[in-house]
Design an enzyme around this catalytic site. Structure first.
Site, PDB file in Angstrom:
ATOM      1  N   ASP A  89      -2.000  12.451  -2.222  1.00  0.00           N
ATOM      2  CA  ASP A  89      -2.034  13.912  -2.190  1.00  0.00           C
ATOM      3  C   ASP A  89      -2.228  14.436  -3.610  1.00  0.00           C
ATOM      4  OD1 ASP A  89      -1.642  13.905   0.508  1.00  0.00           O
ATOM      5  OD2 ASP A  89       0.508  14.316   0.413  1.00  0.00           O
ATOM      6  N   ASN A 115      10.122   7.782   1.183  1.00  0.00           N
ATOM      7  CA  ASN A 115       9.557   8.395  -0.013  1.00  0.00           C
ATOM      8  C   ASN A 115       9.439   7.271  -1.038  1.00  0.00           C
ATOM      9  OD1 ASN A 115       9.154   9.660  -2.488  1.00  0.00           O
ATOM     10  ND2 ASN A 115      10.627  11.303  -2.113  1.00  0.00           N
ATOM     11  N   GLU A 167       4.887   5.145   3.837  1.00  0.00           N
ATOM     12  CA  GLU A 167       4.340   6.458   4.203  1.00  0.00           C
ATOM     13  C   GLU A 167       5.492   7.426   4.438  1.00  0.00           C
ATOM     14  OE1 GLU A 167       2.477   9.727   4.995  1.00  0.00           O
ATOM     15  OE2 GLU A 167       1.345   7.966   4.312  1.00  0.00           O
ATOM     16  N   ASP A 207       0.865  -1.186   0.000  1.00  0.00           N
ATOM     17  CA  ASP A 207       0.000   0.000   0.000  1.00  0.00           C
ATOM     18  C   ASP A 207       0.898   1.232   0.000  1.00  0.00           C
ATOM     19  OD1 ASP A 207      -2.590   1.235   0.065  1.00  0.00           O
ATOM     20  OD2 ASP A 207      -2.268   1.701   2.176  1.00  0.00           O
TER      21      ASP A 207
END
Length: 213
Positions: free
Chosen positions: A118, A92, A65, A40
């Site tokens: 985002d 990242n 994350e 994920d």
């Protein structure tokens, strides 16, 4: 659950996020390393994977994350539940996806989800979006035949761009031209739930790999 407070957005192009992650020893992370892996990307607080890992104990789950406090919090929740098929990494994704996938035993990656990333609305910021051609290429290289990539967003422009990026890579084919009416996964994200509760649309698509990338 008490939640840490973090900034909503982090610039992935900042210098401090350019170093690739130090990859852990996976045999010390997962009780059964050779189960199929669900990755994920941009897992946020990680509750989606936390629930899914309990439903699908015959899979391993890895969340990536960029906001480190969320990763620390998520791994604490994992430990409290004693889940041995779940891990979260602070990184990242665009600088770390290749070393992460390269470090895993071949053939384990079977499913990838990228959910409500985002949006970075401003034109000059769109290069910060997570689904870039090189990320897609790395996923194509390590997802075997029949692998799945599920993407969704509440921003149509972002969903279209993600779909375009995967469609441009010959390793992937979209399962249908229209948006999926339902989430094919058994657990929704918090953002998905709140979006649907407000009566707003969610744009979803599923891609399959037709051959090894």
């Amino acid at each position: 659950m008490v939640r840490v407070r973090v900034r909503q957005h982090v610039n992935p192009l900042s210098q401090k996020y350019q170093a690739p992650v130090i990859v852990p020893d996976w045999s010390k992370i997962y009780k059964n390393l050779h189960q199929p892996l669900h990755l994920d990307i941009g897992c946020g607080r990680g509750l989606f994977l936390w629930e899914l890992a309990q439903l699908e104990s015959n899979w391993n789950f890895l969340g990536l994350e960029i906001r480190e406090p969320l990763v620390n919090e998520a791994n604490t929740w994992r430990d409290q539940q004693e889940l041995t098929n779940l891990h979260y990494l602070f990184c990242n994704a665009n600088t770390s996806i290749q070393p992460i996938l390269e470090s895993l035993p071949p053939g384990l990656l079977k499913r990838v989800s990228i959910q409500f990333p985002d949006p970075w609305f401003k034109k000059r910021h769109q290069k910060r979006r997570v689904v870039q051609p090189q990320l897609v290429e790395n996923l194509a290289r390590y997802l075997g035949e029949g692998g799945e990539v599920f993407v969704q967003s509440d921003v149509k422009e972002v969903a279209i761009e993600m779909c375009d990026r995967f469609s441009e890579n010959g390793a992937f084919h979209r399962t249908q031209n229209d948006w999926l009416a339902e989430n094919p996964l058994p657990v929704p994200t918090e953002r998905e739930q709140s979006t649907l509760e407000k009566g707003e649309p969610v744009y979803r698509a599923l891609f399959l790999t037709s051959a090894a990338g």
